[in-house]
Design an enzyme around this catalytic site. Structure first.
Site, mmCIF file in Angstrom:
data_model
loop_
_atom_site.group_PDB
_atom_site.id
_atom_site.type_symbol
_atom_site.label_atom_id
_atom_site.label_comp_id
_atom_site.label_asym_id
_atom_site.label_seq_id
_atom_site.Cartn_x
_atom_site.Cartn_y
_atom_site.Cartn_z
ATOM 1 N N ASP A 67 19.481 0.363 -26.000
ATOM 2 C CA ASP A 67 18.610 1.339 -26.661
ATOM 3 C C ASP A 67 19.416 2.436 -27.349
ATOM 4 O O ASP A 67 20.627 2.550 -27.165
ATOM 5 C CB ASP A 67 17.626 1.946 -25.649
ATOM 6 C CG ASP A 67 18.307 2.400 -24.354
ATOM 7 O OD1 ASP A 67 19.546 2.520 -24.331
ATOM 8 O OD2 ASP A 67 17.585 2.641 -23.365
ATOM 9 N N ASN A 136 11.144 6.702 -12.977
ATOM 10 C CA ASN A 136 9.778 6.198 -13.149
ATOM 11 C C ASN A 136 9.741 4.678 -13.289
ATOM 12 O O ASN A 136 8.717 4.108 -13.626
ATOM 13 C CB ASN A 136 9.118 6.863 -14.371
ATOM 14 C CG ASN A 136 9.863 6.553 -15.674
ATOM 15 O OD1 ASN A 136 10.832 5.785 -15.678
ATOM 16 N ND2 ASN A 136 9.414 7.147 -16.774
ATOM 17 N N HIS A 138 11.585 2.891 -15.440
ATOM 18 C CA HIS A 138 11.889 2.325 -16.758
ATOM 19 C C HIS A 138 13.206 1.574 -16.733
ATOM 20 O O HIS A 138 14.109 1.878 -15.963
ATOM 21 C CB HIS A 138 11.827 3.383 -17.864
ATOM 22 C CG HIS A 138 12.954 4.344 -17.911
ATOM 23 N ND1 HIS A 138 12.822 5.620 -18.419
ATOM 24 C CD2 HIS A 138 14.270 4.245 -17.546
ATOM 25 C CE1 HIS A 138 13.988 6.229 -18.348
ATOM 26 N NE2 HIS A 138 14.877 5.435 -17.829
ATOM 27 N N GLU A 143 9.030 2.483 -20.935
ATOM 28 C CA GLU A 143 8.377 3.445 -20.052
ATOM 29 C C GLU A 143 7.128 2.831 -19.418
ATOM 30 O O GLU A 143 6.565 1.877 -19.953
ATOM 31 C CB GLU A 143 7.948 4.673 -20.873
ATOM 32 C CG GLU A 143 9.097 5.369 -21.585
ATOM 33 C CD GLU A 143 9.923 6.257 -20.657
ATOM 34 O OE1 GLU A 143 9.929 6.025 -19.435
ATOM 35 O OE2 GLU A 143 10.569 7.180 -21.156
HETATM 36 P P1 PGA Z 1 20.762 7.352 -14.859
HETATM 37 O O1 PGA Z 1 19.663 6.765 -15.828
HETATM 38 O O2 PGA Z 1 21.774 6.242 -14.662
HETATM 39 O O3 PGA Z 1 21.340 8.501 -15.613
HETATM 40 O O4 PGA Z 1 20.082 7.723 -13.596
HETATM 41 C C1 PGA Z 1 19.134 5.513 -15.567
HETATM 42 C C2 PGA Z 1 18.093 5.196 -16.595
HETATM 43 O O5 PGA Z 1 17.353 6.130 -16.996
HETATM 44 O O6 PGA Z 1 18.014 4.045 -17.007
#
Ligand code: PGA
Length: 247
Positions: A67, A136, A138, A143
């Site tokens: 992404d 959450n 994702h 999302e």
């Molecule tokens: P993080 O993010 O590794 O910074 O916890 C994970 C994500 O949002 O995919």
């Protein structure tokens, strides 16, 4: 879905990096799906170290990232292209033209999504897809919503993701509100998936992904239908899932 736990974040990164390193060694022309976020940083450090020690050769590897924020240039230090250059691409011998991240400044975002899917079809299938997981649920920027997005698409970031990611920006108002992300269907096409999670803040979502209902409200839960997913969690992130498994 297999769970591998480690005592520390460092040990977790070493374990996950070993799988990626073996993939590159066994198949020098591997296609790797890569992720940004704070969790994979230690994995990239391990891969760079192995490269510096002469144990890894990236010269024939192709990478595709999950992404990119919409509105950020590759030079912006919060863009995912910049992140990948800093943490991996500039430090190993991968040809830059073999590294692919969606454009953050496409003239036409929908067209960018279509072209990214075409690119993935041309270079794929992805041999190993690395994933983090959001609080959450994702994966990529898919999302929680009413369905599992199939293809690369434009996403409106949820408020919880904007807040979680604002730690990297001077102010939450600077966090882009949109991104381009591979779809869950795109991610599911990878031959093998490694998902990494660290810290107690991820314990509940790792549990929900592995044991809760399969629902678009927890996008990562669909990974349970993939035949080859390994979850790497440090002790804090794996605590609830591990307890459920040992019941
Ligand atoms: P993080 O993010 O590794 O910074 O916890 C994970 C994500 O949002 O995919």
């Amino acid at each position: 879905m297999k769970l591998i736990t480690a005592t520390t974040y460092e040990e977790m990164c070493q374990k996950a990096a070993r799988v990626l390193a073996a993939q590159i060694t066994l198949k020098p022309q591997s296609v790797l799906g890569l992720a940004t976020g704070s969790t994979p940083i230690g994995i990239y450090q391990e891969l760079v170290r192995e490269y510096q020690e002469g144990k890894l050769n990236f010269s024939q590897v192709t990478t595709v990232n999950l992404d990119e924020y919409l509105g950020l240039s590759p030079e912006n230090d919060q863009s995912y292209r910049y992140f990948m250059n800093q943490h991996l691409f500039n430090k190993v011998n991968i040809p830059k033209e073999n590294t692919h991240v969606p454009s953050g400044q496409p003239q036409n975002p929908q067209e960018e999504c279509r072209q990214y899917e075409e690119l993935l079809a041309a270079v794929g299938p992805v041999d190993i897809q690395l994933l983090g997981i959001g609080n959450n649920g994702h994966i990529g920027f898919n999302e929680p919503c009413g369905h599992f997005p199939e293809f690369t698409h434009v996403v409106n970031l949820s408020e919880s993701t904007i807040q979680a990611n604002s730690r990297f920006f001077a102010h939450s108002s600077q966090v882009p509100r949109q991104a381009v992300s591979m779809g869950i269907g795109t991610i599911m096409k990878a031959k093998k998936i490694l998902l990494v999670a660290s810290g107690q803040g991820k314990a509940q979502i790792v549990y929900d992904m592995m044991f809760g209902p399969v629902t678009p409200q927890v996008p990562a839960s669909l990974l349970r239908f993939h035949p080859d997913v390994t979850v790497f969690a440090d002790q804090e992130a794996g605590v609830l899932a591990l307890a459920a498994l040992s019941k």
